[in-house]
Design an enzyme around this catalytic site. Structure first.
Site, PDB file in Angstrom:
ATOM      1  N   ASP A   9     -12.319 -22.156   8.180  1.00  0.00           N
ATOM      2  CA  ASP A   9     -13.004 -23.460   8.126  1.00  0.00           C
ATOM      3  C   ASP A   9     -13.716 -23.680   6.786  1.00  0.00           C
ATOM      4  OD1 ASP A   9     -12.334 -23.913  10.902  1.00  0.00           O
ATOM      5  OD2 ASP A   9     -13.951 -22.522  11.393  1.00  0.00           O
TER       6      ASP A   9
ATOM      7  N   LYS B 284      -9.748 -25.235   3.278  1.00  0.00           N
ATOM      8  CA  LYS B 284      -8.476 -24.924   2.616  1.00  0.00           C
ATOM      9  C   LYS B 284      -7.531 -26.117   2.612  1.00  0.00           C
ATOM     10  CE  LYS B 284      -7.765 -21.415   5.340  1.00  0.00           C
ATOM     11  NZ  LYS B 284      -9.085 -21.387   6.019  1.00  0.00           N
TER      12      LYS B 284
ATOM     13  N   GLY C 204      -6.919 -24.946  12.342  1.00  0.00           N
ATOM     14  CA  GLY C 204      -6.898 -26.382  12.108  1.00  0.00           C
ATOM     15  C   GLY C 204      -7.337 -26.710  10.694  1.00  0.00           C
ATOM     16  N   HIS C 205      -6.482 -27.389   9.951  1.00  0.00           N
ATOM     17  CA  HIS C 205      -6.822 -27.834   8.603  1.00  0.00           C
ATOM     18  C   HIS C 205      -7.068 -29.340   8.631  1.00  0.00           C
ATOM     19  CE1 HIS C 205      -4.704 -24.191   6.503  1.00  0.00           C
ATOM     20  NE2 HIS C 205      -5.776 -23.867   7.180  1.00  0.00           N
TER      21      HIS C 205
ATOM     22  N   GLN D 207      -6.978 -19.404   8.938  1.00  0.00           N
ATOM     23  CA  GLN D 207      -8.218 -18.660   9.200  1.00  0.00           C
ATOM     24  C   GLN D 207      -8.844 -18.161   7.899  1.00  0.00           C
ATOM     25  OE1 GLN D 207      -5.372 -17.391  11.333  1.00  0.00           O
ATOM     26  NE2 GLN D 207      -5.871 -18.896  12.880  1.00  0.00           N
TER      27      GLN D 207
END
Length: 326
Positions: free
Chosen positions: A13, A16, A40-41, A224
């Site tokens: 988080d 990225k 999740g991006h 991650q």
């Protein structure tokens, strides 16, 4: 020409997705090399928020080919929904998203085991997303997993899925007293996945290696963060794959000498989702205020993230273990 690996310096988080979007216009290929839809991006362009779990963030740039490498575990239902939302929002995906036949599948058996095993741990729960990522990687290591390429061979698919369900039912019944899963249901799920993926399967490792030989710009997108790496993170409160730069080569199918740069992304403070050690955590009102001001809620689960001070010791470790150059 540059072959770059992008990694998170903390517990994920870090932002990225924003950096992938920034670099995307320079690249012909962007590839995810590990993780599953537990990552999740989030990218915001012109005020429009897009949250991606499987598809590399580079899909929002107009040109790059986006690959899911052999190191990824794929939930086809989530991937399908993601592609449908992107296309509905005007992002072309046809022919731009390819999946390695060596990538492993997340099936309903894995999601079920993830859920019941977390419940059984009680106070010792790891804090997984419940999406079946750990059990899917577990089957991969046990050499009984179902791979994307298996979907394309009818007899192989039946044999692999049947063996998977039988083994999983032994665990579910014997260890957790859970009702058995019907193999017919899982076969139907797998055949539906085959129909969706059939034209999206390609030898992603070969595609990457050929692009590198041609001198193209390639970006390998991590999921991650370093401190969730299965080997180097806060084990057992870690993810189930290699989220450091070393995992990029094995998870994408390229040699380490082809990598030119390793980019590390960090926030000015730390967050983590789930349980486990967090030395600089801010508890109480200060942590709550930081969470609200930073909008620190999980892109995948919506869970509030734990917030804390910047951890320079952890960041130095991440720089060393990843060989971060930028």
């Amino acid at each position: 020409m540059a072959v770059r690996v992008l990694v998170g310096v903390q517990w994920g988080d870090e932002g990225k997705g924003k950096v992938v979007d920034y670099l995307g216009d320079e690249c012909t290929i962007i590839a995810r090399y590990g993780g599953g839809p537990n990552a999740g991006h989030t990218v915001v362009i012109d005020g429009k928020k897009t949250i991606l779990h499987h598809v590399p963030s580079g899909i929002l740039s107009p040109e790059p080919l986006c690959l899911l490498g052999n190191g990824v575990v794929v939930d086809v239902n989530i991937l399908r929904g993601e592609i449908e939302r992107l296309e509905a929002g005007g992002v072309p995906c046809d022919g731009r998203i390819l999946v390695s036949p060596r990538a492993h599948l997340i099936l309903s058996t894995h999601r079920t085991l993830d859920r019941v095993s977390e419940e059984a741990r009680g106070d010792q729960a790891i804090g997984t997303t419940g999406k079946g990522i750990g059990p899917a990687y577990g089957d991969k290591v046990l050499r009984r997993g179902v791979r994307v390429g298996d979907l394309l061979e009818a007899d192989t698919l039946v044999n692999r899925v049947t063996a998977e369900v039988e083994e999983m039912n032994h665990v579910l019944r014997g260890r957790y007293q859970h009702p058995p899963i019907d193999v017919a249901d899982v076969l139907a799920e797998a055949r539906e996945a085959a129909d969706f993926l059939r034209d999206r399967v390609a030898d992603t490792g070969s595609i990457l290696r050929n692009a590198i030989r041609r001198g193209e710009n390639v970006l390998l997108e991590g999921a991650q963060g370093t401190l969730l790496d299965l080997d180097h993170g806060t084990y057992p409160y870690a993810t189930s794959s290699s989220s450091t730069s070393g995992g990029a080569c094995t998870g994408a199918g390229i040699g380490p000498t082809t990598v030119d740069e390793v980019w590390g992304v960090a926030k000015a403070y730390c967050t983590r989702v789930g349980n486990g050690p967090f030395p600089s955590e801010m508890l109480g009102a200060d942590g709550d205020a930081l969470r609200e001001s930073g909008g620190e809620y999980g892109a995948t689960t919506g869970r509030p993230r734990r917030c804390g001070w910047f951890d320079a010791v952890a960041a130095r470790f991440a720089v060393d273990v990843n060989g971060i150059s930028r």
